[in-house]
Design an enzyme around this catalytic site. Structure first.
Site, PDB file in Angstrom:
ATOM      1  N   CYS A  42      -6.094   8.255 -17.540  1.00 55.68           N
ATOM      2  CA  CYS A  42      -7.163   7.345 -17.950  1.00 55.68           C
ATOM      3  C   CYS A  42      -7.608   7.590 -19.385  1.00 55.68           C
ATOM      4  O   CYS A  42      -8.240   6.727 -19.998  1.00 55.68           O
ATOM      5  CB  CYS A  42      -8.366   7.491 -17.022  1.00 55.68           C
ATOM      6  SG  CYS A  42      -8.016   7.120 -15.295  1.00 55.68           S
ATOM      7  N   VAL A  79      13.195  14.639  -7.123  1.00 55.94           N
ATOM      8  CA  VAL A  79      13.524  14.767  -5.707  1.00 55.94           C
ATOM      9  C   VAL A  79      14.472  13.637  -5.330  1.00 55.94           C
ATOM     10  O   VAL A  79      14.177  12.459  -5.553  1.00 55.94           O
ATOM     11  CB  VAL A  79      12.253  14.728  -4.838  1.00 55.94           C
ATOM     12  CG1 VAL A  79      12.626  14.722  -3.351  1.00 55.94           C
ATOM     13  CG2 VAL A  79      11.367  15.921  -5.144  1.00 55.94           C
ATOM     14  N   ARG A 130       2.931   5.108 -18.522  1.00 50.90           N
ATOM     15  CA  ARG A 130       2.829   5.803 -17.232  1.00 50.90           C
ATOM     16  C   ARG A 130       2.350   7.230 -17.397  1.00 50.90           C
ATOM     17  O   ARG A 130       1.694   7.780 -16.529  1.00 50.90           O
ATOM     18  CB  ARG A 130       4.190   5.776 -16.530  1.00 50.90           C
ATOM     19  CG  ARG A 130       4.188   6.295 -15.107  1.00 50.90           C
ATOM     20  CD  ARG A 130       5.580   6.232 -14.510  1.00 50.90           C
ATOM     21  NE  ARG A 130       6.495   7.152 -15.161  1.00 50.90           N
ATOM     22  CZ  ARG A 130       6.658   8.430 -14.806  1.00 50.90           C
ATOM     23  NH1 ARG A 130       5.944   8.930 -13.822  1.00 50.90           N
ATOM     24  NH2 ARG A 130       7.511   9.204 -15.440  1.00 50.90           N
ATOM     25  N   GLY A 241       0.478  -3.633 -14.022  1.00 48.27           N
ATOM     26  CA  GLY A 241       0.222  -3.000 -12.737  1.00 48.27           C
ATOM     27  C   GLY A 241       1.348  -2.096 -12.283  1.00 48.27           C
ATOM     28  O   GLY A 241       2.384  -1.972 -12.934  1.00 48.27           O
ATOM     29  N   THR A 269       0.855  11.021   7.842  1.00 47.06           N
ATOM     30  CA  THR A 269       1.736   9.877   8.026  1.00 47.06           C
ATOM     31  C   THR A 269       2.175   9.830   9.484  1.00 47.06           C
ATOM     32  O   THR A 269       1.745  10.641  10.314  1.00 47.06           O
ATOM     33  CB  THR A 269       2.974   9.974   7.121  1.00 47.06           C
ATOM     34  OG1 THR A 269       3.837  11.014   7.614  1.00 47.06           O
ATOM     35  CG2 THR A 269       2.588  10.271   5.676  1.00 47.06           C
ATOM     36  N   SER A 270       3.062   8.896   9.794  1.00 47.28           N
ATOM     37  CA  SER A 270       3.580   8.778  11.161  1.00 47.28           C
ATOM     38  C   SER A 270       4.574   9.875  11.505  1.00 47.28           C
ATOM     39  O   SER A 270       4.953  10.029  12.667  1.00 47.28           O
ATOM     40  CB  SER A 270       4.249   7.408  11.345  1.00 47.28           C
ATOM     41  OG  SER A 270       5.323   7.252  10.413  1.00 47.28           O
ATOM     42  N   TYR A 275       2.599  14.360   4.916  1.00 47.64           N
ATOM     43  CA  TYR A 275       1.316  13.805   4.517  1.00 47.64           C
ATOM     44  C   TYR A 275       1.511  13.006   3.223  1.00 47.64           C
ATOM     45  O   TYR A 275       2.498  13.176   2.514  1.00 47.64           O
ATOM     46  CB  TYR A 275       0.291  14.923   4.289  1.00 47.64           C
ATOM     47  CG  TYR A 275       0.223  15.907   5.434  1.00 47.64           C
ATOM     48  CD1 TYR A 275      -0.765  15.790   6.405  1.00 47.64           C
ATOM     49  CD2 TYR A 275       1.148  16.950   5.551  1.00 47.64           C
ATOM     50  CE1 TYR A 275      -0.829  16.685   7.469  1.00 47.64           C
ATOM     51  CE2 TYR A 275       1.094  17.844   6.611  1.00 47.64           C
ATOM     52  CZ  TYR A 275       0.113  17.704   7.574  1.00 47.64           C
ATOM     53  OH  TYR A 275       0.063  18.569   8.618  1.00 47.64           O
ATOM     54  N   GLY A 297      -8.064   7.338  -9.779  1.00 49.24           N
ATOM     55  CA  GLY A 297      -7.937   8.781  -9.749  1.00 49.24           C
ATOM     56  C   GLY A 297      -8.999   9.431  -8.876  1.00 49.24           C
ATOM     57  O   GLY A 297      -8.746  10.444  -8.215  1.00 49.24           O
TER      58      GLY A 297
END
Length: 444
Positions: A42, A79, A130, A241, A269-270, A275, A297
């Protein structure tokens, strides 16, 4: 307990720090593709404008700082695979490919900037912002530029275009919607902000998206719009966006909602022991009681505290969001919380609305500034939204309205709340009270 966190933004790093505070023995590894961690995205526009002297000033901690508290941060590492059945994560960096195991996996993958499908986006001088490295590139390119176009009039777009204007460039703000900041402001409030930008010699084009960029020698030189017009552009910023980054979540088998990863109030999460938080998850809207996206944020940091307590076996639930925001461009501050009247109507809520003009201080005190306040209520008088524009003291009033909405206060109840007063900081009847008193008159 081995905790692997994918993503080094606000959500990922705050989660690592909060887990460490609660568990001194956990093995914590953060994997991020970026070079810098624990910085404030920001703040990038304010470095560009010169309000903050250096990008180094907005970096709060380095990987070495985290090493001192036994948090291993792997930078410039991508990753490539997640196997939730084997509980492994595979990543690549300059040292090659490596697979590590985990007991708990946190996905803080954030979002990827959306690139509009148009000709010329691959030209030199076309940027997305970004991270800090993107900011450095924009800063360097601006030194040899005379004109710039920023497309996308959300918070970042407005802050960036003003920063480039401060650098002396001839700037244009382009927005495909008929108003700026459409998510947070109604059109009448957005018009106030638009008028200020124009007064500051920023050209604002509304309802006209860029259709094509044209270059010379591989560098961007012109931007074309839907109405056929064309303007010079030595640089173009795509502030259109972000889209949640979901590839790893899908690889892990996590349920995906309308926009992003589905999590419960504990940030689970499922998939067991996986998480997620931040820009890549859906949150619940407090007023609508439906899922939404919160790209703030502040939301990610709050989620990190809940997630850390969940992972370490302590009780905590993440509350629904109101997407309270505040920003400042030049002398003008603007903020909002809750629903706009237009968004309320889209969700079958009949809004009862009032807008008032007040002052930030007693009218006789020097340098009192105009303050525009808009209050939105439902048909029962419950406050569901607020928007404020002024040169000062916006943030604290947005915070007050956030608390009022969270507590389910009506405009009648807030009009009887006690507010502090002194001539240098407020009117004897606070502007918020004036606003809710006026909207209360529309009810029997």
């Amino acid at each position: 307990m081995k905790v692997v966190i994918v993503g080094g933004g606000a959500g990922g790093m705050s989660t690592a720090s909060n887990i460490r505070r609660l568990d001194k023995d956990a093995e914590i590894t953060v994997i991020t593709r970026d070079e810098n961690v624990a910085y404030s995205p920001c703040a990038i526009p304010y470095v560009l404008s010169g309000k903050i002297s250096s990008f180094d000033d907005i970096i709060m901690k380095t990987p070495e700082d985290y090493k001192e508290v036994n948090i291993d941060v792997l930078i410039k590492s991508e990753v490539t695979a997640v196997d939730s059945s084997k509980k492994t994560v595979t990543y690549e960096n300059a040292d090659g490919e490596k697979t590590i195991d985990y007991d708990k996996l946190v996905l803080a993958t954030g979002g990827n900037p959306f690139v509009p499908p148009m000709e010329g986006v691959d030209l030199e001088g076309v940027f997305q912002i970004r991270n800090i490295e993107d900011g450095r590139k924009v800063q360097q390119w601006a030194k040899t530029s005379k004109s710039a176009v920023v497309t996308g009039a959300g918070l970042i777009g407005i802050e960036i275009v003003f920063a480039l204007k401060e650098l002396g460039l001839n700037v244009t703000l382009s927005e495909m919607m008929p108003q700026i900041v459409p998510r947070s402001l109604d059109s009448d409030m957005a018009d106030i902000l638009t008028g200020y930008l124009k007064m500051e010699n920023i050209h604002v084009m509304l309802g006209e998206p860029i259709t094509k960029l044209e270059g010379e020698d591989g560098k961007v030189k012109k931007a074309y719009f839907g109405d056929g017009s064309c303007i010079d552009a030595d640089m173009v910023i795509l502030a259109t966006g972000v889209r949640p980054e979901l590839e790893l979540a899908k690889m892990a088998g996590c349920d995906i909602g309308r926009w992003a990863i589905l999590v419960n109030e504990k940030m689970e999460t499922s998939v067991e022991d996986v998480y997620a938080l931040g820009d890549c998850v859906e949150s619940q809207d407090l007023i609508l009681q439906a899922n939404t996206i919160s790209h703030l944020g502040t939301t990610a940091v709050r989620e990190s505290k809940t997630l850390a307590r969940t992972i370490t076996g302590k009780k905590s639930n993440f509350n629904p969001v109101l997407n309270a925001m505040v920003s400042k461009v030049g002398k003008l501050e603007f903020g909002a919380v809750g629903l706009t009247s237009s968004f309320a109507q889209q969700n079958n809520i009949k809004p009862i609305v009032e807008k008032v003009e007040a002052l930030t201080r007693a009218r006789y005190y020097p340098n009192a500034k105009p303050m525009d306040i808009k209050i939105i209520c439902d048909c029962n008088g419950r406050i569901i939204g607020c928007q404020i524009i002024a040169e000062e003291r916006v943030a604290e009033r947005i915070d007050t309205m956030t608390l009022a909405i969270t507590q389910g206060l009506s405009c009648f109840e807030l009009s009887n709340v006690e507010f502090a007063y002194a001539p240098p900081v407020s009117m004897v009847t606070d502007p918020l009270v004036l606003a809710v008193e006026e909207v209360s008159k529309k009810f029997n």
